[in-house]
Design a protein around this motif. Structure first.
Motif, mmCIF file in Angstrom:
data_model
loop_
_atom_site.group_PDB
_atom_site.id
_atom_site.type_symbol
_atom_site.label_atom_id
_atom_site.label_comp_id
_atom_site.label_asym_id
_atom_site.label_seq_id
_atom_site.Cartn_x
_atom_site.Cartn_y
_atom_site.Cartn_z
ATOM 1 N N SER A 1 0.851 -1.184 0.000
ATOM 2 C CA SER A 1 0.000 0.000 0.000
ATOM 3 C C SER A 1 0.888 1.235 0.000
ATOM 4 C CB SER A 1 -0.917 0.014 1.232
ATOM 5 O OG SER A 1 -1.820 1.089 1.177
ATOM 6 N N ASP A 2 0.499 2.211 -0.804
ATOM 7 C CA ASP A 2 1.274 3.450 -0.888
ATOM 8 C C ASP A 2 0.613 4.594 -0.126
ATOM 9 O OD1 ASP A 2 3.461 2.655 -2.852
ATOM 10 O OD2 ASP A 2 1.665 2.066 -3.927
ATOM 11 N N LEU A 3 -0.726 4.638 -0.161
ATOM 12 C CA LEU A 3 -1.464 5.653 0.590
ATOM 13 C C LEU A 3 -2.655 5.013 1.291
ATOM 14 C CD1 LEU A 3 -0.526 7.323 -2.274
ATOM 15 C CD2 LEU A 3 -1.542 9.156 -0.952
ATOM 16 N N PHE A 4 -3.036 5.615 2.411
ATOM 17 C CA PHE A 4 -4.213 5.167 3.161
ATOM 18 C C PHE A 4 -5.175 6.328 3.244
ATOM 19 C CE2 PHE A 4 -5.949 4.049 7.619
ATOM 20 C CZ PHE A 4 -6.988 3.312 7.076
ATOM 21 N N LEU A 5 -6.397 6.122 2.744
ATOM 22 C CA LEU A 5 -7.459 7.130 2.781
ATOM 23 C C LEU A 5 -8.552 6.571 3.684
ATOM 24 C CD1 LEU A 5 -5.759 7.862 0.299
ATOM 25 C CD2 LEU A 5 -7.852 8.382 -0.928
ATOM 26 N N SER A 6 -8.577 7.009 4.916
ATOM 27 C CA SER A 6 -9.443 6.436 5.935
ATOM 28 C C SER A 6 -10.707 7.258 6.160
ATOM 29 C CB SER A 6 -8.672 6.328 7.253
ATOM 30 O OG SER A 6 -9.485 5.853 8.299
ATOM 31 N N ALA A 7 -11.738 6.599 6.680
ATOM 32 C CA ALA A 7 -12.966 7.293 7.051
ATOM 33 C C ALA A 7 -13.021 7.474 8.566
ATOM 34 C CB ALA A 7 -14.188 6.513 6.569
ATOM 35 N N SER A 8 -11.877 7.287 9.199
ATOM 36 C CA SER A 8 -11.831 7.405 10.656
ATOM 37 C C SER A 8 -10.450 7.848 11.134
ATOM 38 C CB SER A 8 -12.181 6.054 11.301
ATOM 39 O OG SER A 8 -11.886 6.047 12.680
ATOM 40 N N LYS A 9 -10.427 8.804 12.041
ATOM 41 C CA LYS A 9 -9.169 9.253 12.636
ATOM 42 C C LYS A 9 -8.515 8.128 13.431
ATOM 43 C CE LYS A 9 -10.755 12.684 15.011
ATOM 44 N NZ LYS A 9 -10.757 13.855 15.939
ATOM 45 N N LYS A 10 -9.349 7.297 14.034
ATOM 46 C CA LYS A 10 -8.850 6.224 14.893
ATOM 47 C C LYS A 10 -7.922 5.279 14.128
ATOM 48 C CE LYS A 10 -10.659 2.194 17.423
ATOM 49 N NZ LYS A 10 -10.375 1.165 16.391
ATOM 50 N N ASN A 11 -8.333 4.876 12.939
ATOM 51 C CA ASN A 11 -7.533 3.935 12.158
ATOM 52 C C ASN A 11 -6.232 4.566 11.676
ATOM 53 O OD1 ASN A 11 -10.716 3.209 11.072
ATOM 54 N ND2 ASN A 11 -9.522 1.652 12.139
ATOM 55 N N MET A 12 -6.286 5.838 11.321
ATOM 56 C CA MET A 12 -5.068 6.530 10.909
ATOM 57 C C MET A 12 -4.118 6.697 12.087
ATOM 58 S SD MET A 12 -3.368 7.880 8.398
ATOM 59 C CE MET A 12 -4.555 8.212 7.086
ATOM 60 N N LYS A 13 -4.661 7.095 13.225
ATOM 61 C CA LYS A 13 -3.830 7.308 14.427
ATOM 62 C C LYS A 13 -3.106 6.025 14.817
ATOM 63 C CE LYS A 13 -3.967 9.075 19.182
ATOM 64 N NZ LYS A 13 -3.129 7.983 19.725
ATOM 65 N N SER A 14 -3.804 4.906 14.668
ATOM 66 C CA SER A 14 -3.204 3.619 15.025
ATOM 67 C C SER A 14 -1.956 3.354 14.180
ATOM 68 C CB SER A 14 -4.220 2.496 14.821
ATOM 69 O OG SER A 14 -3.625 1.226 15.054
ATOM 70 N N LEU A 15 -2.021 3.657 12.901
ATOM 71 C CA LEU A 15 -0.876 3.429 12.008
ATOM 72 C C LEU A 15 0.243 4.427 12.275
ATOM 73 C CD1 LEU A 15 -2.689 2.595 8.636
ATOM 74 C CD2 LEU A 15 -1.646 1.018 10.282
ATOM 75 N N VAL A 16 -0.138 5.654 12.651
ATOM 76 C CA VAL A 16 0.874 6.660 13.008
ATOM 77 C C VAL A 16 1.590 6.230 14.287
ATOM 78 C CG1 VAL A 16 1.241 9.029 13.800
ATOM 79 C CG2 VAL A 16 -0.267 8.590 11.854
ATOM 80 N N ASP A 17 0.817 5.746 15.256
ATOM 81 C CA ASP A 17 1.389 5.310 16.530
ATOM 82 C C ASP A 17 2.352 4.139 16.337
ATOM 83 O OD1 ASP A 17 -0.050 7.246 17.835
ATOM 84 O OD2 ASP A 17 -1.622 5.890 18.565
ATOM 85 N N GLN A 18 2.070 3.307 15.345
ATOM 86 C CA GLN A 18 2.938 2.160 15.052
ATOM 87 C C GLN A 18 4.086 2.535 14.107
ATOM 88 O OE1 GLN A 18 0.687 -1.679 14.303
ATOM 89 N NE2 GLN A 18 -1.053 -0.282 14.364
#
Length: 283
Positions: A104-121
């Motif tokens: 995957s090159d980009l992630f376009l999410s419908a939720s802040k929660k899912n994006m934050k999880s990937l940022v935290d990791q």
């Protein structure tokens, strides 16, 4: 003796002519081979052009399907050598795929929660992600339906047999619906009626095909359907703001191309298309 010598001379003369003719024939071979080489060069150039094509994999929330499919040909036509491959699904499921190393090159999410999880990791750089769009939650019914449903409390009516929502654990729209129903004290009451779907588009399909009487989807999904209509808009005070963050996946093998598309998504041309589909551009 002279006769023999003359015959020998004639023989060698004929033999020499044969060799010359053979040489000419052999000389024609390279010409043919030259054409073959030219064809090989063309094939090589074509292969090189194909090799130069960069394919970007975009993991995107299912609710973005229609808008991104309109953006795709526009972007590819103005960015030669770029091919966009979209992987649509529930944001939670897409997050898990990225965590497990799926390309995957980009992630376009419908939720802040899912994006934050990937940022935290540390799978997405916090400096290469931002809120892109916002949306609203609505309830839809079949377009030809006659059932009177004008507010969330109408879902308790006996004639309402099935209410479709996305799986709350993996579908943001389902999580927002759960939040709204919980805040109006209907989540437990409606348990026997709830039908869960893998993403918001499946919720819409359930309603369109009559497999559910009501479904919770985003306003943008409802606007794309001719077989479903909005019964009511869910009170925005009862659920969290629906934000769509976008980010570049660190593991991308095409960082520069991913950054270019990331920037394009924030361009006025892109945002105009998203607004046409009902998305709101945050100020």
């Amino acid at each position: 003796m002279k006769k023999i010598i003359k015959q020998s001379q004639v023989f060698f003369f004929i033999f020499a002519i044969v060799l010359v003719l053979a040489g000419c024939g052999a000389g024609q071979q390279p010409a043919s081979g030259g054409n073959s080489t030219t064809q090989n060069e063309v094939s090589s150039q074509e292969s090189s052009k194909k090799a130069e094509t960069v394919e970007l994999t975009i993991s995107a929330a299912a609710s973005l399907t229609d808008a991104l499919k309109e953006i795709q040909p526009l972007y590819e036509s103005s960015h030669k050598g770029i091919k966009l491959n979209f992987n649509f699904g529930g944001s939670g499921a897409l997050e898990k795929q990225i965590e497990q190393g799926a390309p995957s090159d980009l992630f376009l999410s419908a939720s802040k929660k899912n994006m934050k999880s990937l940022v935290d990791q540390q799978l997405i750089d916090s400096n290469q992600q931002k809120t892109w769009l916002t949306n609203e939650l609505v309830a839809v019914i079949p377009a030809d339906g006659t059932m009177s449903i004008t507010n969330i409390k109408d879902l308790t009516k006996n004639e309402v047999k099935k209410v479709a929502i996305g799986i709350p654990e993996s579908v943001p729209a389902g999580k927002y619906a759960q939040e709204a129903l919980t805040n109006v004290k209907l989540w437990d009451v409606l348990q026997d009626k709830l039908v869960q779907a893998k993403d918001v588009r499946q919720v819409l399909q359930y309603v369109e095909t009559g497999n559910a009487d009501v479904g919770f989807v985003y306003k943008t999904d409802a606007l794309t359907s001719q077989k479903a209509k909005i019964a009511f808009e869910v009170d925005p005070k009862t659920y969290s703001t629906v934000e769509y963050p976008i980010g570049i996946v660190k593991a991308s093998k095409h960082i520069q191309e991913a950054e270019n598309f990331y920037e394009y998504l924030q361009s006025q041309e892109s945002l105009n298309i998203m607004a046409k589909y009902g998305f709101t551009i945050p100020k």
